[in-house]
Design an enzyme around this catalytic site. Structure first.
Site, PDB file in Angstrom:
ATOM      1  N   SER A  65       5.310 -22.119   4.561  1.00  0.00           N
ATOM      2  CA  SER A  65       4.437 -20.912   4.090  1.00  0.00           C
ATOM      3  C   SER A  65       5.060 -19.640   5.198  1.00  0.00           C
ATOM      4  O   SER A  65       4.672 -18.466   5.041  1.00  0.00           O
ATOM      5  CB  SER A  65       2.957 -20.802   4.522  1.00  0.00           C
ATOM      6  OG  SER A  65       2.489 -21.386   5.761  1.00  0.00           O
ATOM      7  N   ASN A  83      -6.548 -24.783  11.421  1.00  0.00           N
ATOM      8  CA  ASN A  83      -7.388 -24.366  10.386  1.00  0.00           C
ATOM      9  C   ASN A  83      -8.297 -23.388  11.018  1.00  0.00           C
ATOM     10  O   ASN A  83      -8.692 -22.277  10.216  1.00  0.00           O
ATOM     11  CB  ASN A  83      -8.408 -25.711  10.060  1.00  0.00           C
ATOM     12  CG  ASN A  83      -7.417 -26.722   9.234  1.00  0.00           C
ATOM     13  OD1 ASN A  83      -6.401 -26.650   9.000  1.00  0.00           O
ATOM     14  ND2 ASN A  83      -8.210 -28.058   9.027  1.00  0.00           N
ATOM     15  N   THR A 115     -17.189  12.478 -23.988  1.00  0.00           N
ATOM     16  CA  THR A 115     -17.729  11.240 -24.485  1.00  0.00           C
ATOM     17  C   THR A 115     -16.996  10.585 -25.313  1.00  0.00           C
ATOM     18  O   THR A 115     -16.663  11.606 -26.274  1.00  0.00           O
ATOM     19  CB  THR A 115     -19.260  11.164 -24.361  1.00  0.00           C
ATOM     20  OG1 THR A 115     -19.587  12.043 -25.465  1.00  0.00           O
ATOM     21  CG2 THR A 115     -19.942  11.939 -23.229  1.00  0.00           C
ATOM     22  N   HIS A 116     -16.687   9.406 -25.530  1.00  0.00           N
ATOM     23  CA  HIS A 116     -15.861   9.011 -26.668  1.00  0.00           C
ATOM     24  C   HIS A 116     -14.427   9.471 -26.805  1.00  0.00           C
ATOM     25  O   HIS A 116     -14.090   9.627 -27.945  1.00  0.00           O
ATOM     26  CB  HIS A 116     -16.800   8.773 -27.943  1.00  0.00           C
ATOM     27  CG  HIS A 116     -18.189   8.603 -27.686  1.00  0.00           C
ATOM     28  ND1 HIS A 116     -18.610   7.220 -27.880  1.00  0.00           N
ATOM     29  CD2 HIS A 116     -19.316   9.092 -27.395  1.00  0.00           C
ATOM     30  CE1 HIS A 116     -19.998   7.170 -27.605  1.00  0.00           C
ATOM     31  NE2 HIS A 116     -20.489   8.271 -27.486  1.00  0.00           N
ATOM     32  N   SER A 141      13.638  10.949 -19.092  1.00  0.00           N
ATOM     33  CA  SER A 141      14.012   9.901 -20.097  1.00  0.00           C
ATOM     34  C   SER A 141      15.549   9.970 -19.965  1.00  0.00           C
ATOM     35  O   SER A 141      16.202  11.005 -19.996  1.00  0.00           O
ATOM     36  CB  SER A 141      13.455  10.114 -21.312  1.00  0.00           C
ATOM     37  OG  SER A 141      14.365   9.654 -22.393  1.00  0.00           O
ATOM     38  N   ASN A 144       7.819  12.344 -17.632  1.00  0.00           N
ATOM     39  CA  ASN A 144       7.037  11.328 -17.978  1.00  0.00           C
ATOM     40  C   ASN A 144       5.855  11.123 -16.746  1.00  0.00           C
ATOM     41  O   ASN A 144       6.331  11.114 -15.570  1.00  0.00           O
ATOM     42  CB  ASN A 144       7.606  10.064 -18.291  1.00  0.00           C
ATOM     43  CG  ASN A 144       8.406  10.011 -19.495  1.00  0.00           C
ATOM     44  OD1 ASN A 144       7.868  10.854 -20.732  1.00  0.00           O
ATOM     45  ND2 ASN A 144       9.503   9.567 -19.578  1.00  0.00           N
ATOM     46  N   GLU A 172       0.938   5.952 -14.930  1.00  0.00           N
ATOM     47  CA  GLU A 172       1.135   5.039 -15.725  1.00  0.00           C
ATOM     48  C   GLU A 172       1.599   3.441 -14.874  1.00  0.00           C
ATOM     49  O   GLU A 172       0.827   2.410 -15.206  1.00  0.00           O
ATOM     50  CB  GLU A 172       2.612   4.720 -16.617  1.00  0.00           C
ATOM     51  CG  GLU A 172       1.990   6.016 -17.688  1.00  0.00           C
ATOM     52  CD  GLU A 172       3.273   6.328 -18.393  1.00  0.00           C
ATOM     53  OE1 GLU A 172       3.674   5.489 -19.383  1.00  0.00           O
ATOM     54  OE2 GLU A 172       4.132   7.196 -18.103  1.00  0.00           O
ATOM     55  N   TYR A 185     -11.544 -27.635   5.033  1.00  0.00           N
ATOM     56  CA  TYR A 185     -10.001 -27.204   4.789  1.00  0.00           C
ATOM     57  C   TYR A 185      -9.322 -28.045   3.835  1.00  0.00           C
ATOM     58  O   TYR A 185      -9.352 -29.293   3.943  1.00  0.00           O
ATOM     59  CB  TYR A 185      -9.388 -27.059   6.133  1.00  0.00           C
ATOM     60  CG  TYR A 185      -7.846 -26.415   5.968  1.00  0.00           C
ATOM     61  CD1 TYR A 185      -7.836 -24.980   5.717  1.00  0.00           C
ATOM     62  CD2 TYR A 185      -6.674 -27.119   5.624  1.00  0.00           C
ATOM     63  CE1 TYR A 185      -6.465 -24.720   5.455  1.00  0.00           C
ATOM     64  CE2 TYR A 185      -5.437 -26.727   5.274  1.00  0.00           C
ATOM     65  CZ  TYR A 185      -5.393 -25.343   5.126  1.00  0.00           C
ATOM     66  OH  TYR A 185      -4.126 -25.044   4.985  1.00  0.00           O
ATOM     67  N   GLN A 189      -3.812 -22.514   1.716  1.00  0.00           N
ATOM     68  CA  GLN A 189      -2.511 -21.619   1.986  1.00  0.00           C
ATOM     69  C   GLN A 189      -2.015 -20.661   0.782  1.00  0.00           C
ATOM     70  O   GLN A 189      -1.456 -19.659   1.005  1.00  0.00           O
ATOM     71  CB  GLN A 189      -1.187 -22.693   2.130  1.00  0.00           C
ATOM     72  CG  GLN A 189      -0.134 -22.048   2.669  1.00  0.00           C
ATOM     73  CD  GLN A 189       0.937 -23.044   3.095  1.00  0.00           C
ATOM     74  OE1 GLN A 189       0.483 -23.817   4.090  1.00  0.00           O
ATOM     75  NE2 GLN A 189       2.073 -23.428   2.306  1.00  0.00           N
ATOM     76  N   LYS A 244      -2.909 -16.385   0.934  1.00  0.00           N
ATOM     77  CA  LYS A 244      -2.030 -15.278   1.550  1.00  0.00           C
ATOM     78  C   LYS A 244      -1.470 -14.200   0.577  1.00  0.00           C
ATOM     79  O   LYS A 244      -1.563 -13.074   0.731  1.00  0.00           O
ATOM     80  CB  LYS A 244      -1.300 -15.779   2.636  1.00  0.00           C
ATOM     81  CG  LYS A 244      -2.262 -16.129   3.857  1.00  0.00           C
ATOM     82  CD  LYS A 244      -1.231 -17.153   4.711  1.00  0.00           C
ATOM     83  CE  LYS A 244      -2.159 -18.058   5.325  1.00  0.00           C
ATOM     84  NZ  LYS A 244      -3.048 -19.067   4.432  1.00  0.00           N
TER      85      LYS A 244
HETATM   86  N1  ARG Z   1      -0.143 -22.609   6.737  1.00  0.00           N
HETATM   87  C1  ARG Z   1      -1.443 -23.160   6.483  1.00  0.00           C
HETATM   88  C2  ARG Z   1      -2.378 -22.357   5.902  1.00  0.00           C
HETATM   89  O1  ARG Z   1      -2.091 -21.121   5.450  1.00  0.00           O
HETATM   90  C3  ARG Z   1      -2.234 -23.242   7.803  1.00  0.00           C
HETATM   91  C4  ARG Z   1      -3.142 -24.324   8.019  1.00  0.00           C
HETATM   92  C5  ARG Z   1      -2.541 -25.674   7.977  1.00  0.00           C
HETATM   93  N2  ARG Z   1      -3.558 -26.586   8.297  1.00  0.00           N
HETATM   94  C6  ARG Z   1      -3.367 -27.995   7.961  1.00  0.00           C
HETATM   95  N3  ARG Z   1      -4.279 -28.749   8.307  1.00  0.00           N
HETATM   96  N4  ARG Z   1      -2.216 -28.364   7.514  1.00  0.00           N
HETATM   97  O2  ARG Z   1      -3.341 -22.703   5.283  1.00  0.00           O
END
Ligand code: ARG
Length: 455
Positions: free
Chosen positions: A20, A107, A152-153, A274, A282, A287, A314, A319, A322
């Site tokens: 990650s 965690n 309206t509408h 364009s 435009n 948009e 957990y 993961q 994010k």
């Molecule tokens: N990269 C992990 C996440 O974003 C970090 C936590 C990992 N924890 C684990 N028990 N493998 O969730």
């Protein structure tokens, strides 16, 4: 990091699949802040000596500095931002570094980092939302007393001030900023100390650690704390709704900038041409914003779907929280910035709005109200004016061109003063109830918002 139990190396494919760090590296400053606070907790608990804590803190700050300058090499093999930083620290300072992860798990660490990141971003988004409001106020003020049809509408309804229309968005954005600020309260609670899921037998002063990081309090259930991502769902909802509001405004701007409406002109800097049709100008910013709001909603759906099937506590699925979070924050931040600029360069075309607003039909409701004021029950008045409208269309003559005698054919309640309520200016002044668009009211609202935004 877990070599003790394993005889085989992790497959290269699994490493690539599970890493990650390619995206969570962005948490580095928060990860380091969290680790420094944790090290102070460990010092207070007697796990670290003052010297060890100092080494950790200095080492981490050095690493942060290098990352900021782009001189730090993140390694995919170390999986995530947490292990990259910790392993580099230990490499540099030795045994003290190896003590940092005492009474902590990735965690509770990642939950802490993401909360810190979200908190910082909320503050930025609130500022950007306020700036957008200020741009709308300024554009409304430039529009002055310009009147246009309200719809309206998407059918012409009643006349409003251009400024009143823009102020509607100022109200929406105010609730949006309030939602972000409210969400921040639930973000700003420290999960660190929850360990992997069940805390630790090594007791740290969590309140103290929370204070170090500016958290308002600490989580009260370790299992909840490591698996809770409500705060992300909430934040992504608040972000989506801002996106939806910008998307609605986009739709208005796109219509207004069309030749059919011609109500506004966008600056050259905020429109595109364009490659084929030389005459085109435009409204791409609007948009794109309408389009990007789809992504924001998609990210919200991702996080809700991600959480819904997870058993306690957990799970690695988390993961995946994010990228949607980062994407929504980035996307909305940029959308707000560019929209603010575009609105600052948007001019209302008085000739076009005035022409549209002088459609006599916009005052049909005013005529019905006139009859009510002359003792006719509203339902009856509505029908009378309906017939008058049909007559006006058939005659191809507006209300203003009709004689009193013609009005009276539809109702004896009409008197000579009916012409007064057919004057657009008078009609606007008459809309003076709270929240209605009389020039007086709109002026007061603009002043109220100016003062509020300056404060
Ligand atoms: N990269 C992990 C996440 O974003 C970090 C936590 C990992 N924890 C684990 N028990 N493998 O969730």
């Amino acid at each position: 990091m877990w070599k003790g139990r394993f005889a085989q190396e992790t497959s290269a494919l699994v490493q690539r699949y599970g890493e990650s760090v390619s995206f969570d590296w962005r948490l580095f400053a928060h990860d380091i802040a969290g680790s420094i606070a944790h090290s102070k907790g460990l010092l207070k608990a007697g796990i670290l000596t003052a010297d060890e804590q100092q080494k950790i803190e200095t080492g981490l700050l050095e690493i942060r500095h290098e990352i900021e300058k782009g001189q730090f090499e993140f390694k995919e093999s170390l999986e995530d931002v947490h292990m990259n930083i910790e392993s580099e620290l230990t490499k540099r300072i030795g045994p003290a570094g190896a003590k940092l992860h005492t009474a902590r798990s990735r965690n509770d660490q990642v939950a802490t980092d993401v909360r810190l990141y979200s908190r910082a971003c909320i503050d930025v988004l609130v500022k950007l939302t306020r700036a957008m409001q200020a741009a709308l106020i300024e554009c409304a003020e430039r529009g002055g007393d310009v009147v246009m049809p309200g719809y309206t509408h998407l059918q012409r309804g009643q006349p409003v001030l251009f400024a009143h229309h823009l102020l509607a968005y100022v109200e929406m954005l105010d609730r949006d900023a309030a939602r972000l600020t409210d969400c921040r309260k639930r973000v700003n609670v420290l999960p660190l100390g929850s360990g992997a899921l069940a805390g630790s037998t090594i007791i740290l002063d969590r309140e103290f650690v929370a204070q170090q990081l500016g958290f308002d309090g600490v989580t009260q259930n370790s299992m909840d704390a490591v698996s809770d991502r409500d705060f992300i769902a909430e934040l992504l909802f608040a972000i989506s709704l801002i996106g939806v509001h910008l998307s609605r405004l986009s739709e208005d701007v796109i219509l207004w900038a069309s030749a059919e409406f011609g109500f506004v002109t966008l600056s050259d800097a905020h429109t595109t041409g364009s490659s084929l049709m030389p005459q085109k100008k435009n409204p791409d910013v609007a948009e794109l914003t309408r389009g990007k709001s789809a992504r924001l909603i998609g990210n919200l759906m991702s996080i809700l779907t991600l959480i819904k099937g997870l058993p306690m506590t957990y799970n690695r699925d988390l993961q995946e929280d994010k990228e949607p979070l980062f994407d929504s924050i980035d996307t909305l931040g940029l959308a707000l910035e560019v929209f603010t600029e575009m609105i600052s360069g948007m001019d209302v075309n008085r000739a076009k709005t005035t022409a549209a607003a002088s459609d006599p039909m916009l005052l049909a409701t005013d005529l019905a109200d006139y009859l009510v004021n002359h003792g006719v029950p509203f339902r009856q008045a509505h029908e009378v004016i309906g017939k008058l409208v049909a007559y006006s269309i058939e005659q191809k003559r507006g209300f203003g061109e009709m004689k009193l005698e013609e009005f009276q054919r539809f109702s004896p309640a009409f008197e000579a003063d009916v012409t007064a309520c057919l004057n657009l200016e008078t009609a606007m002044i008459a809309r003076k109830g709270i929240g209605a668009p009389s020039p007086q009211n709109v002026k007061a609202q603009l002043a109220r918002w100016r003062a509020a935004l300056n404060a």
